[in-house]
Scaffold this motif. Structure first.
Motif, PDB file in Angstrom:
ATOM      1  N   LEU A   1       0.837  -1.204   0.000  1.00 44.38           N
ATOM      2  CA  LEU A   1       0.000   0.000   0.000  1.00 44.38           C
ATOM      3  C   LEU A   1       0.871   1.252   0.000  1.00 44.38           C
ATOM      4  CD1 LEU A   1      -2.762   1.465   0.279  1.00 44.38           C
ATOM      5  CD2 LEU A   1      -2.497   1.191   2.758  1.00 44.38           C
ATOM      6  N   GLU A   2       1.887   1.271   0.848  1.00 47.53           N
ATOM      7  CA  GLU A   2       2.794   2.422   0.915  1.00 47.53           C
ATOM      8  C   GLU A   2       3.512   2.635  -0.409  1.00 47.53           C
ATOM      9  OE1 GLU A   2       5.325   1.609   4.257  1.00 47.53           O
ATOM     10  OE2 GLU A   2       3.663   1.800   5.689  1.00 47.53           O
ATOM     11  N   ARG A   3       3.980   1.557  -1.024  1.00 48.64           N
ATOM     12  CA  ARG A   3       4.678   1.673  -2.319  1.00 48.64           C
ATOM     13  C   ARG A   3       3.742   2.193  -3.390  1.00 48.64           C
ATOM     14  NH1 ARG A   3       5.612  -1.722  -6.990  1.00 48.64           N
ATOM     15  NH2 ARG A   3       4.583  -3.498  -6.030  1.00 48.64           N
ATOM     16  N   HIS A   4       2.535   1.643  -3.437  1.00 46.31           N
ATOM     17  CA  HIS A   4       1.561   2.072  -4.445  1.00 46.31           C
ATOM     18  C   HIS A   4       1.281   3.567  -4.305  1.00 46.31           C
ATOM     19  CE1 HIS A   4      -1.962   2.293  -6.985  1.00 46.31           C
ATOM     20  NE2 HIS A   4      -2.665   2.745  -5.955  1.00 46.31           N
ATOM     21  N   LYS A   5       0.972   4.008  -3.108  1.00 45.14           N
ATOM     22  CA  LYS A   5       0.626   5.416  -2.897  1.00 45.14           C
ATOM     23  C   LYS A   5       1.829   6.317  -3.153  1.00 45.14           C
ATOM     24  CE  LYS A   5      -3.588   4.345  -1.884  1.00 45.14           C
ATOM     25  NZ  LYS A   5      -4.671   4.550  -2.829  1.00 45.14           N
ATOM     26  N   ALA A   6       3.023   5.882  -2.790  1.00 38.91           N
ATOM     27  CA  ALA A   6       4.228   6.675  -3.044  1.00 38.91           C
ATOM     28  C   ALA A   6       4.467   6.834  -4.546  1.00 38.91           C
ATOM     29  CB  ALA A   6       5.446   6.040  -2.373  1.00 38.91           C
ATOM     30  N   GLU A   7       4.257   5.780  -5.308  1.00 37.37           N
ATOM     31  CA  GLU A   7       4.439   5.868  -6.757  1.00 37.37           C
ATOM     32  C   GLU A   7       3.383   6.757  -7.394  1.00 37.37           C
ATOM     33  OE1 GLU A   7       5.434   2.340  -9.047  1.00 37.37           O
ATOM     34  OE2 GLU A   7       6.248   1.419  -7.220  1.00 37.37           O
ATOM     35  N   VAL A   8       2.155   6.658  -6.918  1.00 37.19           N
ATOM     36  CA  VAL A   8       1.095   7.531  -7.433  1.00 37.19           C
ATOM     37  C   VAL A   8       1.464   8.985  -7.158  1.00 37.19           C
ATOM     38  CG1 VAL A   8      -1.313   8.256  -7.105  1.00 37.19           C
ATOM     39  CG2 VAL A   8      -0.754   5.817  -7.321  1.00 37.19           C
ATOM     40  N   ALA A   9       1.871   9.281  -5.933  1.00 34.17           N
ATOM     41  CA  ALA A   9       2.225  10.655  -5.562  1.00 34.17           C
ATOM     42  C   ALA A   9       3.389  11.168  -6.395  1.00 34.17           C
ATOM     43  CB  ALA A   9       2.560  10.727  -4.076  1.00 34.17           C
ATOM     44  N   SER A  10       4.409  10.365  -6.560  1.00 33.86           N
ATOM     45  CA  SER A  10       5.592  10.770  -7.317  1.00 33.86           C
ATOM     46  C   SER A  10       5.253  11.032  -8.782  1.00 33.86           C
ATOM     47  CB  SER A  10       6.665   9.693  -7.204  1.00 33.86           C
ATOM     48  OG  SER A  10       7.772  10.011  -8.008  1.00 33.86           O
ATOM     49  N   LYS A  11       4.512  10.123  -9.388  1.00 31.34           N
ATOM     50  CA  LYS A  11       4.129  10.298 -10.796  1.00 31.34           C
ATOM     51  C   LYS A  11       3.229  11.517 -10.974  1.00 31.34           C
ATOM     52  CE  LYS A  11       4.721   5.619 -12.533  1.00 31.34           C
ATOM     53  NZ  LYS A  11       5.703   5.984 -13.557  1.00 31.34           N
ATOM     54  N   ALA A  12       2.310  11.721 -10.037  1.00 27.64           N
ATOM     55  CA  ALA A  12       1.417  12.883 -10.121  1.00 27.64           C
ATOM     56  C   ALA A  12       2.219  14.174  -9.987  1.00 27.64           C
ATOM     57  CB  ALA A  12       0.338  12.809  -9.041  1.00 27.64           C
ATOM     58  N   ALA A  13       3.134  14.221  -9.052  1.00 28.22           N
ATOM     59  CA  ALA A  13       3.933  15.430  -8.842  1.00 28.22           C
ATOM     60  C   ALA A  13       4.782  15.748 -10.067  1.00 28.22           C
ATOM     61  CB  ALA A  13       4.813  15.266  -7.602  1.00 28.22           C
ATOM     62  N   THR A  14       5.383  14.738 -10.648  1.00 32.46           N
ATOM     63  CA  THR A  14       6.210  14.941 -11.834  1.00 32.46           C
ATOM     64  C   THR A  14       5.364  15.405 -13.021  1.00 32.46           C
ATOM     65  OG1 THR A  14       7.793  13.286 -11.078  1.00 32.46           O
ATOM     66  CG2 THR A  14       7.805  13.803 -13.427  1.00 32.46           C
ATOM     67  N   ALA A  15       4.249  14.731 -13.254  1.00 31.60           N
ATOM     68  CA  ALA A  15       3.406  15.050 -14.418  1.00 31.60           C
ATOM     69  C   ALA A  15       2.775  16.432 -14.323  1.00 31.60           C
ATOM     70  CB  ALA A  15       2.312  13.999 -14.573  1.00 31.60           C
ATOM     71  N   THR A  16       2.506  16.891 -13.112  1.00 28.32           N
ATOM     72  CA  THR A  16       1.812  18.160 -12.932  1.00 28.32           C
ATOM     73  C   THR A  16       2.759  19.331 -12.704  1.00 28.32           C
ATOM     74  OG1 THR A  16       1.617  17.863 -10.540  1.00 28.32           O
ATOM     75  CG2 THR A  16      -0.191  16.997 -11.920  1.00 28.32           C
ATOM     76  N   GLY A  17       4.046  19.032 -12.546  1.00 29.94           N
ATOM     77  CA  GLY A  17       5.008  20.083 -12.246  1.00 29.94           C
ATOM     78  C   GLY A  17       4.911  20.588 -10.818  1.00 29.94           C
ATOM     79  N   LEU A  18       4.201  19.861  -9.975  1.00 28.13           N
ATOM     80  CA  LEU A  18       4.021  20.273  -8.581  1.00 28.13           C
ATOM     81  C   LEU A  18       4.845  19.385  -7.652  1.00 28.13           C
ATOM     82  CD1 LEU A  18       0.158  20.868  -8.708  1.00 28.13           C
ATOM     83  CD2 LEU A  18       1.954  22.611  -8.660  1.00 28.13           C
ATOM     84  N   VAL A  19       6.132  19.265  -7.966  1.00 26.37           N
ATOM     85  CA  VAL A  19       7.012  18.366  -7.224  1.00 26.37           C
ATOM     86  C   VAL A  19       7.087  18.751  -5.746  1.00 26.37           C
ATOM     87  CG1 VAL A  19       9.368  17.450  -7.088  1.00 26.37           C
ATOM     88  CG2 VAL A  19       8.307  17.842  -9.316  1.00 26.37           C
ATOM     89  N   ALA A  20       6.999  20.040  -5.447  1.00 27.67           N
ATOM     90  CA  ALA A  20       7.059  20.493  -4.059  1.00 27.67           C
ATOM     91  C   ALA A  20       5.768  20.188  -3.299  1.00 27.67           C
ATOM     92  CB  ALA A  20       7.342  21.995  -4.003  1.00 27.67           C
ATOM     93  N   ALA A  21       4.750  19.720  -4.003  1.00 28.12           N
ATOM     94  CA  ALA A  21       3.448  19.483  -3.380  1.00 28.12           C
ATOM     95  C   ALA A  21       2.998  18.031  -3.543  1.00 28.12           C
ATOM     96  CB  ALA A  21       2.420  20.428  -3.978  1.00 28.12           C
ATOM     97  N   GLU A  22       3.940  17.112  -3.497  1.00 31.81           N
ATOM     98  CA  GLU A  22       3.621  15.698  -3.697  1.00 31.81           C
ATOM     99  C   GLU A  22       2.576  15.197  -2.688  1.00 31.81           C
ATOM    100  OE1 GLU A  22       6.282  11.823  -3.170  1.00 31.81           O
ATOM    101  OE2 GLU A  22       6.934  13.053  -4.879  1.00 31.81           O
ATOM    102  N   THR A  23       2.747  15.536  -1.426  1.00 35.84           N
ATOM    103  CA  THR A  23       1.803  15.084  -0.396  1.00 35.84           C
ATOM    104  C   THR A  23       0.418  15.681  -0.618  1.00 35.84           C
ATOM    105  OG1 THR A  23       3.587  14.776   1.195  1.00 35.84           O
ATOM    106  CG2 THR A  23       1.354  14.991   2.091  1.00 35.84           C
TER     107      THR A  23
END
Length: 170
Positions: free
Chosen positions: A112-134
């Motif tokens: 669960l932790e890995r899945h959510k971490a990957e979702v957050a990382s990919k979302a932050a990268t794709a949206t340009g909001l790397v500082a707002a991953e959480t």
């Protein structure tokens, strides 16, 4: 192996994690019991195989082929999560359901932790909001939790929140 994983995923998504018998899981996987146990030697392994399949499908569905413009990518992610909920997860997150069914399982919690971490990382990268991953993960998770109650209104609210987040970071 992908046929087995897809069958197991479908069985657990439909029947939960306590419901399907090993025979039902074998039937869903479309293989003999011997072959099923060769690839997943225990019920716990079957759950992990199913979740890995779900994880890869979700990441591909939500994040592959996004628009280059970061605000458009953000909106596309949220629409895709809403569509995923409609088509694949009308009862909520399968990963959270797996942990709820076996809360003392360290492998499930780590997954669960890995899945959510990957979702957050990919979302932050794709949206340009790397500082707002959480914050992005909270918006996506909130969307998946509220979607069963509010449907498309939850997607619209998530879009507004993500836009407000983007403005606040300027």
């Amino acid at each position: 192996m992908s046929k087995i994983a897809a069958g197991l995923e479908r069985a657990f998504a439909k029947g939960g994690f306590a419901e399907p018998s090993v025979e039902a899981l074998r039937d869903a996987a479309g293989v003999s019991l011997r072959t099923l146990y060769k690839y997943a030697p225990s019920r716990a392994d079957m759950v992990l195989v199913a979740l890995e399949n779900r994880h890869q499908r979700y990441l591909s569905y939500v994040f592959v082929g996004l628009p280059k413009n970061t605000e458009d990518a953000t909106n596309a992610i949220l629409v895709r999560v809403g569509t995923w909920m409609t088509e694949e997860a009308s009862h909520g997150c399968l990963f959270h359901a797996a942990v709820a069914a076996d809360p003392n399982s360290d492998p499930l919690r780590r997954f669960l932790e890995r899945h959510k971490a990957e979702v957050a990382s990919k979302a932050a990268t794709a949206t340009g909001l790397v500082a707002a991953e959480t914050e992005l993960l909270m918006i996506i998770e909130g969307l998946t939790q509220v979607w069963p109650l509010k449907g498309d209104a939850a997607v619209d609210a998530a879009k507004r929140l993500s836009h407000a987040l983007r403005v606040s970071l300027r």
